[in-house]
Design a protein around this motif. Structure first.
Motif, PDB file in Angstrom:
ATOM      1  N   MET A  73     -15.885  38.454  21.080  1.00  0.00           N
ATOM      2  CA  MET A  73     -16.671  39.667  20.869  1.00  0.00           C
ATOM      3  C   MET A  73     -15.833  40.923  21.126  1.00  0.00           C
ATOM      4  SD  MET A  73     -19.573  41.137  23.312  1.00  0.00           S
ATOM      5  CE  MET A  73     -18.207  41.387  24.425  1.00  0.00           C
ATOM      6  N   SER A  74     -15.034  40.882  22.202  1.00  0.00           N
ATOM      7  CA  SER A  74     -14.187  42.034  22.499  1.00  0.00           C
ATOM      8  C   SER A  74     -13.176  42.254  21.380  1.00  0.00           C
ATOM      9  CB  SER A  74     -13.449  41.823  23.821  1.00  0.00           C
ATOM     10  OG  SER A  74     -14.371  41.559  24.856  1.00  0.00           O
ATOM     11  N   LEU A  97      -3.465  35.452  29.889  1.00  0.00           N
ATOM     12  CA  LEU A  97      -4.542  36.428  29.837  1.00  0.00           C
ATOM     13  C   LEU A  97      -4.784  36.874  28.395  1.00  0.00           C
ATOM     14  CD1 LEU A  97      -6.132  37.710  32.107  1.00  0.00           C
ATOM     15  CD2 LEU A  97      -4.471  39.537  32.222  1.00  0.00           C
ATOM     16  N   MET A 108      -5.897  45.745  28.111  1.00  0.00           N
ATOM     17  CA  MET A 108      -5.275  44.482  28.530  1.00  0.00           C
ATOM     18  C   MET A 108      -4.610  43.784  27.342  1.00  0.00           C
ATOM     19  SD  MET A 108      -5.783  41.006  28.275  1.00  0.00           S
ATOM     20  CE  MET A 108      -7.490  40.553  28.045  1.00  0.00           C
ATOM     21  N   PRO A 160     -11.493  48.032  28.805  1.00  0.00           N
ATOM     22  CA  PRO A 160     -10.664  47.149  29.652  1.00  0.00           C
ATOM     23  C   PRO A 160      -9.967  46.077  28.822  1.00  0.00           C
ATOM     24  CG  PRO A 160     -12.873  47.391  30.564  1.00  0.00           C
ATOM     25  CD  PRO A 160     -12.888  48.048  29.231  1.00  0.00           C
ATOM     26  N   LEU A 181     -16.885  35.861  24.860  1.00  0.00           N
ATOM     27  CA  LEU A 181     -16.689  37.256  25.277  1.00  0.00           C
ATOM     28  C   LEU A 181     -15.357  37.794  24.756  1.00  0.00           C
ATOM     29  CD1 LEU A 181     -17.995  37.013  28.953  1.00  0.00           C
ATOM     30  CD2 LEU A 181     -19.131  38.127  27.030  1.00  0.00           C
ATOM     31  N   TYR A 182     -14.316  36.965  24.820  1.00  0.00           N
ATOM     32  CA  TYR A 182     -13.027  37.338  24.255  1.00  0.00           C
ATOM     33  C   TYR A 182     -13.190  37.665  22.768  1.00  0.00           C
ATOM     34  CZ  TYR A 182      -9.194  36.354  27.608  1.00  0.00           C
ATOM     35  OH  TYR A 182      -8.276  36.408  28.633  1.00  0.00           O
ATOM     36  N   PHE A 206      -4.944  28.503  33.734  1.00  0.00           N
ATOM     37  CA  PHE A 206      -4.604  29.909  33.934  1.00  0.00           C
ATOM     38  C   PHE A 206      -3.412  30.004  34.879  1.00  0.00           C
ATOM     39  CE2 PHE A 206      -6.434  34.270  35.317  1.00  0.00           C
ATOM     40  CZ  PHE A 206      -5.536  34.895  34.482  1.00  0.00           C
ATOM     41  N   PHE A 261      -7.418  29.214  28.562  1.00  0.00           N
ATOM     42  CA  PHE A 261      -8.065  28.579  29.715  1.00  0.00           C
ATOM     43  C   PHE A 261      -9.582  28.775  29.703  1.00  0.00           C
ATOM     44  CE2 PHE A 261      -6.852  32.883  30.515  1.00  0.00           C
ATOM     45  CZ  PHE A 261      -8.025  33.432  30.993  1.00  0.00           C
ATOM     46  N   SER A 262     -10.097  29.580  28.726  1.00  0.00           N
ATOM     47  CA  SER A 262     -11.498  29.987  28.773  1.00  0.00           C
ATOM     48  C   SER A 262     -12.458  28.844  28.513  1.00  0.00           C
ATOM     49  CB  SER A 262     -11.781  31.035  27.703  1.00  0.00           C
ATOM     50  OG  SER A 262     -10.779  31.969  27.660  1.00  0.00           O
ATOM     51  N   GLY A 263     -13.561  28.881  29.222  1.00  0.00           N
ATOM     52  CA  GLY A 263     -14.709  28.056  28.863  1.00  0.00           C
ATOM     53  C   GLY A 263     -15.417  28.708  27.686  1.00  0.00           C
ATOM     54  N   GLU A 276     -18.205  30.301  27.344  1.00  0.00           N
ATOM     55  CA  GLU A 276     -18.815  31.626  27.542  1.00  0.00           C
ATOM     56  C   GLU A 276     -17.741  32.711  27.464  1.00  0.00           C
ATOM     57  OE1 GLU A 276     -18.898  29.303  29.967  1.00  0.00           O
ATOM     58  OE2 GLU A 276     -20.971  28.806  30.514  1.00  0.00           O
ATOM     59  N   LEU A 277     -16.656  32.493  28.231  1.00  0.00           N
ATOM     60  CA  LEU A 277     -15.610  33.513  28.273  1.00  0.00           C
ATOM     61  C   LEU A 277     -14.935  33.633  26.907  1.00  0.00           C
ATOM     62  CD1 LEU A 277     -14.110  35.566  29.945  1.00  0.00           C
ATOM     63  CD2 LEU A 277     -12.555  33.791  30.706  1.00  0.00           C
TER      64      LEU A 277
END
Lengths: 518, 97
Positions: free
Chosen positions: A342-343, A326, A199, A195, A339-340, A290, A331-333, A335-336
Motif C-alpha cells: 500500500m505504501s 528493510l 526509508m 516515513p 502495508l508495504y 530480518f 521478512f514480512s508477514g 499484514e506487513l
C-alpha cells in the motif's frame, strides 16, 4: 538563484521531481509489484505446487543428482521458500564449466516429481526491472536508477519545505477543483506515506551503495572481488584429490547445517567436486529473516564435518544488510507485506500526481494552449505514455504469459517483449493524439487489458476465478480480483477525464493559490 | 490481533487530531471548540498514536513493530482523510432518520 529559501526549494523540487519523474514512476510501479513477486510467479507458473521443500523432494533431488550428475564438477540446488512461485531446481555442470552451463531439472517442491512449468521469468522480472530496467546494460541502468533515486531524496526534502502547508492541510483532499485537487492528491499521498517514502528511497540508495560509491572499496581493496571475498567469504576451496568417496545423503547434511545454525533453512546449495574425497558443500540460508545471516555453512559432504561457518559480520556490513532487508521487506508477514504494498502504491501515485501537476499548472499559463512549446508537449505526452502505458504493459505481460504458445522459442523473452510492445504502442499513441483524448484512450486501454487478465486466465487454465473460489485457491482468487479492481480504477479514471468539465472551479480564497508551488 | 489493536488506536488518534483542527471543527460541528478542549484533543490524539507504537512494538518486536506501526499510521490517516473528503455525504447520511 531564487530570492527566498522556499522559492529556491520550490525550484529544486520541481526539477528534481520532473526530470527523473518518469524513471521514478517506473521504479515505484515495478518495485511495488515486486513486494508480491513470489505470488505473481505462482500465478504465472500455474503448473507448480507451492510450499517449502519436503524431505521427500530432497531425497528425489539427491537421487537425480547422483544418477544424472555423476562425474559433474559441481551440483547446485535452488530451494524455493514457503511463498512458492519457483520450482525446486537442481542442476549440474561438467568440471571447468561455469555455473548454468550444464543441465537442469525442475522438481515439485512437495513430491519431488519432475515438473515442466512454462518458460517465464515471472514476478522476478518485475523485481529486476525496478533497478536493472531492460534492453540496456545493467550498469547503465543502475547508474540511471541511482541518479533518479538521489534526485528523489532531494525532492522529498525540498518537497517538505515547498509544500509547507502539508501539515495544516494534512486531512485535506478536495476533488473536482482542478489544480488544487492535483496538489491535494500529491500532498496527501506524500505526507501520509512520508516515513515509508524516506526509508525506501534512502535504503534503495544503500542497495546500490557500491555503484554510487565504488571508492569505499577501491580505497582498501585491490578489486571488488577481493572486497566481496573478504566481506562475504564463501568458505574453503574444494580440492580434487582423485580419491573417490561416497557422499552422505543431502538430508543428513542439511540436518548438520541446522545443528550448526539453529533455525537454519536452506535456500541455495552448491557441491564442488561431488564424489571426490575433497568435495565441499556450501548451504546458504533463506533471506527472509530480518538482519539475519547471509553467508553459507560449509560442510564436507563425505564426512559431514563442519568446515566453516561465516564470521559474524561487522557493524557496517550488518547495517547495510539490515537496510537492504528493510527495503525489500522479505521478512514480512502478510499484514506487513500488504502495508508495504500500500505504501508503494502511495509512492507511485505521488510521483504520478506530481508529474500531472507540473502540466496542469503550466497549461493555464500557456500563451496558446492549442500549440504548447516543445518542453510542455513532451512532458504531457510522456505523462500519458508512462502513467497509462506502463500499467498497460504489465497487464500485457500477464496476458502474454497465458496466451503465448508453450513451445515458443525464447518464450520468457517474448512475454517481456510484449510488455514493451504495448507500453511503446501507448507511448506512440499518446504522442499522436490530442492530449485529452490520449489520456482517455490510454487509461481505457489499461482498464480493458486488466479486465481481460481474469477472462483469459479462465479460458486458458483450469484455475479461473470461479474454479479457484470453489477450490479455495486464495492466491488465484485474490490475483484475479486485484486485476478486476485495477481495471475498475483505470476505467473510473478514464471516465473522469471524459466527463471532466472544461474549466476548473474558481479558486475560493487567495490563501489557497498563494502556496500552489509545485 | 496486535495489528487490529494498533489500527484501532491509530484510527482513534487521527480522529482526535482531525477534530482538534479549527477548520475541521467548523466544517463538522459548525462551531469552534474552546481552546482548552482543542488542546486536550490534540494531546489525546498524539498520546493514542504513541500508545499504538508501544502496543505494536511490544507485541511484534520493536523493529518489526515500528514498521507495522508506520504502515498502520498511513492506513488510519487515509481513513481520516477519506472521512473528511466525504463529510457532506456522511452528514447527509446521519441526518436521515
Amino acid at each position: 538563484m531564487k530570492s527566498t529559501f522556499r522559492q529556491s526549494m520550490a525550484w529544486l523540487h520541481t526539477w528534481t521531481g520532473l526530470l527523473p519523474g518518469w524513471v521514478l514512476f517506473v521504479i515505484f510501479l515495478f518495485g511495488t509489484s515486486a513486494y508480491y513477486q513470489q505470488e505473481i510467479s505462482r500465478w504465472m507458473r500455474p503448473e507448480i505446487a507451492t510450499g517449502a521443500v519436503t524431505p521427500r523432494a530432497l531425497d528425489a533431488a539427491d537421487a537425480v543428482l547422483r544418477e544424472r550428475g555423476a562425474g559433474a564438477g559441481s551440483w547446485t540446488l535452488s530451494l524455493p521458500d514457503g511463498r512458492g512461485g519457483d520450482a525446486f531446481t537442481v542442476s549440474w555442470a561438467k568440471p571447468g564449466d561455469r555455473r548454468g552451463d550444464g543441465a537442469e531439472v525442475l522438481l515439485d517442491s512437495r513430491t519431488g516429481a519432475q515438473v515442466e512449468p512454462r518458460d517465464t521469468r515471472g514476478g522476478f522480472f518485475l523485481y529486476r526491472m525496478h533497478f536493472d530496467l531492460h534492453y540496456m546494460p545493467v550498469m547503465w541502468a543502475r547508474y540511471l536508477v541511482s541518479i533518479a533515486a538521489l534526485a528523489m531524496l532531494v525532492a522529498i526534502v525540498s518537497g517538505v519545505v515547498t509544500h509547507k502547508k502539508i501539515f495544516a492541510d494534512f486531512f485535506m483532499l478536495r476533488f473536482g477543483k482542478g489544480q488544487r485537487s492535483w496538489l491535494d492528491a500529491h500532498n496527501v499521498t506524500a505526507v501520509l506515506a512520508l516515513p515509508f517514502l524516506t526509508m525506501i528511497t534512502y535504503t534503495g540508495l544503500v542497495t546500490l551503495l557500491f555503484t554510487l560509491m565504488p571508492w569505499a572499496i577501491s580505497a582498501s581493496f585491490p578489486s571488488q572481488e577481493a572486497y566481496y571475498a573478504a566481506a562475504f567469504p564463501t568458505g574453503p576451496e574444494a580440492s580434487v584429490t582423485g580419491d573417490p568417496a561416497p557422499m552422505m545423503p543431502l538430508k543428513d547434511l542439511f540436518a548438520r547445517a541446522a545443528e550448526a545454525r539453529p533455525g537454519f533453512r536452506a535456500s541455495f546449495v552448491t557441491v564442488n567436486n561431488p564424489g571426490d574425497a575433497g568435495a565441499t558443500l556450501a548451504i546458504y540460508p533463506q533471506v527472509d529473516a530480518f538482519g539475519g545471516p547471509r553467508g553459507p555453512v560449509n560442510i564436507s559432504p563425505v564426512t559431514g564435518q563442519l568446515l566453516a561457518v561465516p564470521p559474524i559480520p561487522g557493524a557496517a556490513t550488518l547495517t547495510q544488510s539490515t537496510m537492504i532487508d528493510l527495503h525489500a521487506g522479505r521478512f514480512s508477514g502478510w499484514e506487513l507485506r500488504a502495508l508495504y504494498f500500500m505504501s508503494g502504491v502511495f509512492g507511485t501515485v505521488m510521483v504520478a500526481t506530481g508529474l500531472v501537476l507540473w502540466t496542469v499548472k503550466r497549461r493555464a499559463r500557456l500563451p496558446d494552449p492549442a500549440r504548447p512549446h516543445f518542453g510542455f508537449w513532451l512532458a504531457e505526452r510522456l505523462n500519458v505514455g508512462v502513467i497509462a502505458g506502463t500499467p498497460a504493459g504489465i497487464a500485457a505481460y500477464f496476458l502474454a504469459n497465458r496466451l503465448l504458445p508453450l513451445q515458443l522459442e525464447h518464450r520468457a523473452d517474448w512475454e517481456i517483449n510484449w510488455l514493451f510492445i504495448v507500453w511503446g504502442g501507448l507511448l506512440a499513441w499518446g504522442m499522436a493524439r490530442p492530449a485529452r483524448r490520449a489520456w482517455i484512450e490510454g487509461l481505457a486501454s489499461c482498464a480493458v487489458l486488466f479486465a481481460l487478465v481474469p477472462v483469459v486466465n479462465a479460458l486458458t487454465t483450469s484455475r479461473g476465478l470461479i474454479a479457484s473460489l470453489v477450490n479455495g485457491d486464495t492466491l488465484f482468487v485474490v490475483f484475479d480480483l486485484t486485476m478486476l479492481a485495477l481495471a475498475a480504477v483505470f476505467a473510473f479514471a478514464s471516465w473522469r477525464v471524459l466527463t471532466r468539465r472544461a474549466q476548473p472551479a474558481p479558486r475560493r480564497k487567495s490563501r489557497e493559490s498563494s502556496e500552489a508551488f509545485a | 490481533m496486535i495489528h487490529v489493536f494498533t489500527l484501532a488506536l491509530c484510527l482513534a488518534g487521527f480522529g482526535l487530531l482531525l477534530m482538534a483542527m479549527g477548520r475541521h471543527q467548523q466544517d463538522w460541528l459548525r462551531r469552534k471548540l474552546p481552546a482548552a478542549t482543542t488542546r486536550k484533543m490534540r494531546r489525546g490524539g498524539f498520546a493514542l498514536l504513541a500508545l499504538a507504537f508501544f502496543a505494536c512494538g511490544s507485541g511484534l518486536g520493536w523493529a518489526y513493530g515500528t514498521l507495522a506501526w508506520c504502515g498502520w499510521l498511513t492506513v488510519s490517516a487515509l481513513a481520516a482523510v477519506t472521512a473528511n473528503t466525504n463529510r457532506e455525504r456522511i452528514q447527509r447520511l446521519k441526518a436521515k432518520p
